[in-house]
Design an enzyme around this catalytic site. Structure first.
Site, PDB file in Angstrom:
ATOM      1  N   TYR A 181       0.840  -1.201   0.000  1.00  0.00           N
ATOM      2  CA  TYR A 181       0.000   0.000   0.000  1.00  0.00           C
ATOM      3  C   TYR A 181       0.876   1.252   0.000  1.00  0.00           C
ATOM      4  O   TYR A 181       1.840   1.345   0.773  1.00  0.00           O
ATOM      5  CB  TYR A 181      -0.902   0.023   1.256  1.00  0.00           C
ATOM      6  CG  TYR A 181      -1.668   1.325   1.393  1.00  0.00           C
ATOM      7  CD1 TYR A 181      -2.941   1.459   0.855  1.00  0.00           C
ATOM      8  CD2 TYR A 181      -1.091   2.441   2.014  1.00  0.00           C
ATOM      9  CE1 TYR A 181      -3.625   2.663   0.935  1.00  0.00           C
ATOM     10  CE2 TYR A 181      -1.765   3.647   2.095  1.00  0.00           C
ATOM     11  CZ  TYR A 181      -3.025   3.745   1.556  1.00  0.00           C
ATOM     12  OH  TYR A 181      -3.695   4.943   1.620  1.00  0.00           O
TER      13      TYR A 181
ATOM     14  N   GLU B 288      -3.252   7.646  -4.083  1.00  0.00           N
ATOM     15  CA  GLU B 288      -3.114   6.322  -3.477  1.00  0.00           C
ATOM     16  C   GLU B 288      -2.856   5.262  -4.537  1.00  0.00           C
ATOM     17  O   GLU B 288      -3.488   5.272  -5.586  1.00  0.00           O
ATOM     18  CB  GLU B 288      -4.419   6.018  -2.728  1.00  0.00           C
ATOM     19  CG  GLU B 288      -4.413   4.791  -1.856  1.00  0.00           C
ATOM     20  CD  GLU B 288      -5.753   4.616  -1.144  1.00  0.00           C
ATOM     21  OE1 GLU B 288      -5.803   4.795   0.081  1.00  0.00           O
ATOM     22  OE2 GLU B 288      -6.757   4.316  -1.818  1.00  0.00           O
TER      23      GLU B 288
END
Lengths: 290, 390
Positions: free
Chosen positions: B109, B197
């Site tokens: 992530y 992101e």
């Protein structure tokens, strides 16, 4: 006494020759604030209803001894005047402008903090100390009255609503200030509570929160540990759907965090009197203080 | 303003981050041709809509090229995607991203946000990719690594490397992760994002690929990037909210039957709360803003009256900069232009209140003026209930 602004404050307005700058500079002076000057590049030598205009903040500070600035500059250009004010030695900067790109605010705020200044806002109605007859902001002055209650809020009109109730309930105010509706603002509830703690004229504090962020939760922690004066709180936005910005850029529930319910629980646990019905705030404060 | 996955990925590619090979298509046959042209064993069809949780909602399909790609693509393109983020009304699928499905060895992530508590841009990295960051924070907070960026220095190369070495031990992989961290930070700052992101960032053999990406831009900074306006997908936004924004209003649709017009965001939220305390349900959040003009007030009134769900209109104004006479003129003008079928209850306070009251009284319109906010809210709820009972 009061916090941040008082009788001794020497206030300038950056953007004084604009429509809002002119209107509110005069309204602040009418209320009793010591408006010593204004700044608009290129307008040196002009006067706004008797208030002298300078080209730069540096000049205004040299000539007038200003220590507080009220900023009305369009959002796209608002970072520069904040930096100009802090570089010229202004300690309290009130930025009314709404919609400043958050990265601009964040970088200006970093410098303001490094230099030991205070930024109120952006997207704030400003600050008013009725006990000191000093208003640096756009709030309607006539609803305020001097007294022992400090008010800290994340919203404009909601603050007017509460202040009006306080005044009608006979509960005057020491200082009322809006933290600002943006995601990144200069002051937190905790910063203000610390100042109200040391202000002998403030006997109780009304805290007006709303969804988004964690300023209310942090205030709860601080109140539990260190704040002894009574606190009454209202938190707006119980019906706000997640992921939507409720008018204020900062009023958004993201990733399940920042809900009104979470904030109300945290405040209640910290011993704060949380009022669910907005229209009962004034009476609640009166019941506690009298 | 939110971007679609394919738009976000194209920005990442410009900054040198690798993404799976893929094509954006708008119909089923195009999808089949695209899938064949990729010459991959496995392909993935991804619905393009502004929401997370697309997989769970049936908007993502992993297929082999021998499967019936065409009808599956057709199914997804016709979907109204209802996820845990869209609400019950769902979102239309605007396009389909057809990609090769790479081998996945690890899911990482990477995210960049502006931390509102301290005003620092914050880079987040975690080896527990694939789930959303809120879940990681809840289930394995020790697996999130943070770097707070000093706004005067920006993100330094050593900070990107530091995060990369926390996620990977092989130099070949760590170098690619560091590059992705730097790129994502640069995108966040140069495009004034609210979120940038990559989730997951996958390790696939010796390569690191952005398998999914989300870039959201701050509306307040779009003036710096006029070229981005073309990327706005209006089909993903509520049409009433969109037209309200164009009129300078802040409007959010809710589920009830009481139309609300308020000045100021905080007071508008509080008005909804008050209606709910008295047992009613607001149809909307509507903030006309601190300094609304007569025109803006009239536009706001029209939005409420256009909404067929609305049974009662509640006007709650505490005039500061917005003067009560301006408010009254706007409301009266809107009603006179179209006639009034609904009960309107108004609670008005603040600057020029006497003049505002007089304008309403002289207008001859059936607007009930209630000075007490609490009583006004109560009455609004009673009226709405009477009307839904009849």
């Amino acid at each position: 006494m009061a916090i941040l602004v008082n009788r001794e404050s020497r206030v300038i307005c950056q953007g004084i020759t604009g429509r809002n700058g002119t209107f509110h500079s005069i309204a602040c002076r009418d209320y009793g604030a010591n408006m010593v000057g204004g700044v608009t590049p290129g307008k040196k030598g002009a006067f706004v209803d008797g208030i002298p205009v300078f080209n730069t903040v540096e000049e205004a500070v040299l000539e007038t001894g200003a220590n507080v600035s009220l900023i009305f500059i369009p959002a796209a250009h608002a970072k520069d005047p904040i930096l100009e004010a802090v570089d010229a030695g202004i300690k309290v900067i009130v930025c009314i402008t709404e919609g400043i790109p958050p990265l601009d605010t964040a970088s200006a705020l970093y410098t303001v903090k490094q230099k030991g200044g205070v930024l109120i806002g952006p997207n704030t109605p400003g600050i008013i100390s009725p006990t000191e007859k000093c208003k640096v902001g756009i709030m309607p002055g006539y609803i305020h009255t001097p007294g022992p209650v400090g008010v800290i809020s994340r919203s404009g009109t909601l603050t007017y609503e509460v202040v009006d109730q306080l005044t009608k309930a006979g509960m005057g105010q020491s200082t009322c200030l809006g933290l600002g509706g943006d995601p990144v603002v200069g002051l937190s509830f905790v910063d203000c509570l610390k100042m109200f703690k040391d202000d002998p004229k403030t006997e109780a504090v009304v805290l007006i929160g709303e969804i988004g962020g964690s300023a209310e939760e942090q205030a709860s922690e601080y109140i539990k540990k260190e704040f002894c004066k009574p606190v009454v709180a209202y938190v707006a936005g119980k019906l706000a759907p997640p992921g939507k910005r409720m008018g204020h850029a900062g009023a958004i529930i993201s990733g399940g965090a920042g809900t009104a319910q979470g904030k109300i629980e945290a405040l209640t646990k910290a011993g704060v009197t949380v009022v669910e019905n907005l229209t009962k705030v004034g009476q609640t404060v009166r019941d506690i203080l009298l | 303003m939110n971007l679609h996955e394919f738009q976000s990925k194209s920005i990442l590619m410009e900054k040198g981050v690798s993404v799976p090979r893929g094509l954006v298509v708008y119909d089923a046959l195009e999808a089949l041709v695209a899938a064949r042209s990729l010459k991959a064993d496995k392909i993935v069809l991804k619905a393009q809509a502004h929401s997370g949780g697309r997989g769970k909602a049936g908007g993502i399909a992993v297929m082999s090229i021998d499967d019936d790609v065409r009808s599956e693509a057709g199914r997804i393109l016709k979907m109204n995607l209802v996820t845990n983020q869209t609400g019950p009304q769902g979102k239309p699928v605007s396009a389909l991203l057809v990609e090769e499905a790479p081998q996945i060895d690890e899911e990482l992530y990477l995210g960049v946000v502006l931390d509102r508590n301290d005003g620092h841009v914050t880079v987040m990295a975690s080896p527990a990719g694939g789930m959303d960051i809120e879940t990681i924070a809840k289930e394995a907070p020790e697996k999130i690594y943070l770097v707070k960026v000093n706004p005067l220095r920006g993100l330094c190369p050593f900070q990107s490397r530091g995060l990369a070495y926390k996620l990977a031990s092989k130099n070949l992989i760590a170098n690619q992760i560091a590059k992705a961290v730097t790129a994502l930070y640069e995108i966040f700052v140069s495009y004034d994002c609210t979120l940038a992101e990559i989730n997951p960032l996958v390790v696939s053999g010796e390569k690191v690929l952005a398998l999914d990406a989300k870039i959201n831009l701050d509306d307040h900074a779009l003036f710096r990037r006029p070229e981005m306006a073309g990327l706005r997908d209006r089909s993903q936004e509520d049409p009433v909210e969109l037209s309200a924004r164009q009129a300078g209003l802040s409007y959010i649709k809710l589920d009830g039957d009481i139309g609300c017009m308020v000045n100021g965001a905080g007071l508008a939220m509080a008005t909804l709360d008050l209606i709910s305390i008295h047992g009613g349900a607001p149809a909307n959040f509507l903030d006309v803003g601190g300094g609304a003009s007569e025109q803006v007030v009239a536009d706001a009134m029209n939005i409420l009256l256009d909404d067929i769900r609305v049974k009662v209109v509640f006007i709650n104004i505490f005039g500061g900069i917005l003067r009560c006479d301006v408010l009254a003129r706007g409301v009266i003008r809107a009603i006179k232009e179209r006639g009034l079928q609904l009960p309107v209850i108004a609670r008005i306070e603040g600057t020029n209140i006497e003049l505002g009251r007089k304008l309403f009284a002289d207008s001859g319109l059936q607007i009930e003026m209630i000075p007490s906010l609490d009583e006004a809210a109560e009455l609004v709820v009673v009226k709405a209930k009477e009307l839904s009972a009849s």
